[in-house]
Write an enzyme that holds these catalytic residues in place. Structure first.
Site, PDB file in Angstrom:
ATOM      1  N   CYS A  78       0.873  -1.254  -0.124  1.00 23.58           N
ATOM      2  CA  CYS A  78      -0.126  -0.051   0.036  1.00 23.58           C
ATOM      3  C   CYS A  78       0.787   1.040   0.013  1.00 23.58           C
ATOM      4  CB  CYS A  78      -1.130  -0.009   1.021  1.00 23.58           C
ATOM      5  SG  CYS A  78      -2.375   1.107   0.907  1.00 23.58           S
ATOM      6  N   HIS A 171      -3.382  -5.353   1.620  1.00 26.65           N
ATOM      7  CA  HIS A 171      -2.874  -5.180   3.102  1.00 26.65           C
ATOM      8  C   HIS A 171      -3.026  -6.731   3.503  1.00 26.65           C
ATOM      9  CE1 HIS A 171      -2.354  -1.325   4.459  1.00 26.65           C
ATOM     10  NE2 HIS A 171      -3.159  -0.803   3.293  1.00 26.65           N
ATOM     11  N   GLU A 173      -1.087  -8.165   5.532  1.00 32.29           N
ATOM     12  CA  GLU A 173      -0.866  -8.275   7.215  1.00 32.29           C
ATOM     13  C   GLU A 173      -2.058  -8.293   7.707  1.00 32.29           C
ATOM     14  OE1 GLU A 173      -0.390  -5.973   5.118  1.00 32.29           O
ATOM     15  OE2 GLU A 173      -0.829  -4.156   6.055  1.00 32.29           O
TER      16      GLU A 173
HETATM   17  N1  GLN Z   1      -3.706   6.474   0.918  1.00 41.29           N
HETATM   18  C1  GLN Z   1      -2.431   6.195   1.567  1.00 41.29           C
HETATM   19  C2  GLN Z   1      -1.220   7.158   0.950  1.00 41.29           C
HETATM   20  O1  GLN Z   1      -1.429   7.491  -0.151  1.00 41.29           O
HETATM   21  C3  GLN Z   1      -2.045   4.538   1.633  1.00 41.29           C
HETATM   22  C4  GLN Z   1      -3.040   3.773   2.289  1.00 41.29           C
HETATM   23  C5  GLN Z   1      -2.636   2.641   3.087  1.00 41.29           C
HETATM   24  O2  GLN Z   1      -1.301   2.478   2.989  1.00 41.29           O
HETATM   25  N2  GLN Z   1      -3.469   2.032   3.584  1.00 41.29           N
HETATM   26  O3  GLN Z   1      -0.118   7.199   1.382  1.00 41.29           O
END
Ligand code: GLN
Length: 196
Positions: A78, A171, A173
Site C-alpha cells: 500500500c 494489505h 498483513e
Molecule cells: N492512501 C495512503 C497513501 O497515499 C495509503 C493507504 C494505506 O497504506 N493503507 O499514502
C-alpha cells in the site's frame, strides 16, 4: 532469519505479527545502521507523504536504495508500494524509484476508497487470497521487467514483482493468510555460509 520491517510509521506491528506466525523475527527498523545484516525489508502501509518525509529525516533513502542495488528483497504494501515505485502521479511524496512501476495515490477514488476482493495470485496456488484495500494506490504503469501476480476482475494489477522486489496495493498483513509473507521470505537471498 531476521527480516526488517520499516517502523517509521504505519502498520509495521501487523507485519511483524505475521512473520512471528511463520517463525521469523521481524526487526523494527528506524535507523540506517539497523539495516546492516538485513537481507529483506518490508515497507508497510500507512501514509506515504509522512513516510516519505520521515525517510528523508532519518536518512533511510540511500541505505534502502543500496539494499535494492545489492539484490536484497524489498516488499512495499500500500503506502509502501507508493514508496518503491519509479514514479508517482503527484510531486509529493518522493518515491525511492526501486521498481519500474507508475502509481497513483488513492487511485480507487474517495467514494470507494476501501473494499475487499478475493484475488487469484500467481505462484500462490488455486485458493484465492483475500485482498483488503484501504485508500489503496492504483498501479498506472508496469515496466517490461515487472511480472503482474494478481489483478482485480477488471484487469487492474494489484500485486507485482520485479526480481527481488515485491509490491502489493492491498494489505496481506491484515488477514490470517500467511502465503504472501512466505512468498516474500522465499525471495530473500540467504547468506552464503562462511568458508572455513
Ligand atoms: N492512501 C495512503 C497513501 O497515499 C495509503 C493507504 C494505506 O497504506 N493503507 O499514502
Amino acid at each position: 532469519m531476521e527480516v526488517g520491517v520499516l517502523a517509521l510509521q504505519g502498520d509495521f506491528a501487523e507485519h511483524i505479527a505475521v512473520l512471528k506466525r511463520l517463525g521469523v523475527t521481524g526487526r523494527e527498523i528506524r535507523l540506517p545502521e539497523q539495516l546492516e545484516n538485513i537481507n529483506g525489508l518490508i515497507i508497510p502501509g500507512g501514509e506515504s507523504t509522512t513516510l516519505s518525509r520521515l525517510m528523508s529525516i532519518y536518512s533511510m533513502r540511500e541505505p534502502i536504495e543500496q539494499m535494492s542495488r545489492q539484490g536484497k528483497a524489498i516488499w512495499g504494501t500500500c503506502a509502501g508500494m507508493i514508496m518503491v515505485a519509479q514514479e508517482i502521479t503527484e510531486e509529493d511524496p518522493v518515491p525511492l524509484k526501486l521498481m519500474d512501476i507508475g502509481v497513483l495515490r488513492n487511485g480507487f477514488g474517495r467514494q470507494v476508497d476501501s473494499f475487499e476482493q478475493d484475488l487469484q495470485v500467481i505462484d500462490l496456488g488455486p485458493a484465492p487470497f483475500h485482498g483488503v484495500f484501504i485508500r489503496a494506490p492504483v498501479i498506472t504503469r508496469v515496466g517490461r521487467e515487472v511480472k503482474v501476480m494478481a489483478t482485480l476482475p477488471d484487469g487492474q494489477p494489484v500485486a507485482v514483482r520485479q526480481g527481488n522486489l515485491l509490491a502489493t496495493s492491498f494489505h496481506p498483513e491484515l488477514t490470517a493468510d500467511n502465503r504472501l509473507h512466505q512468498y516474500f521470505l522465499d525471495l530473500i537471498p540467504q547468506e552464503s555460509s562462511p568458508s572455513a
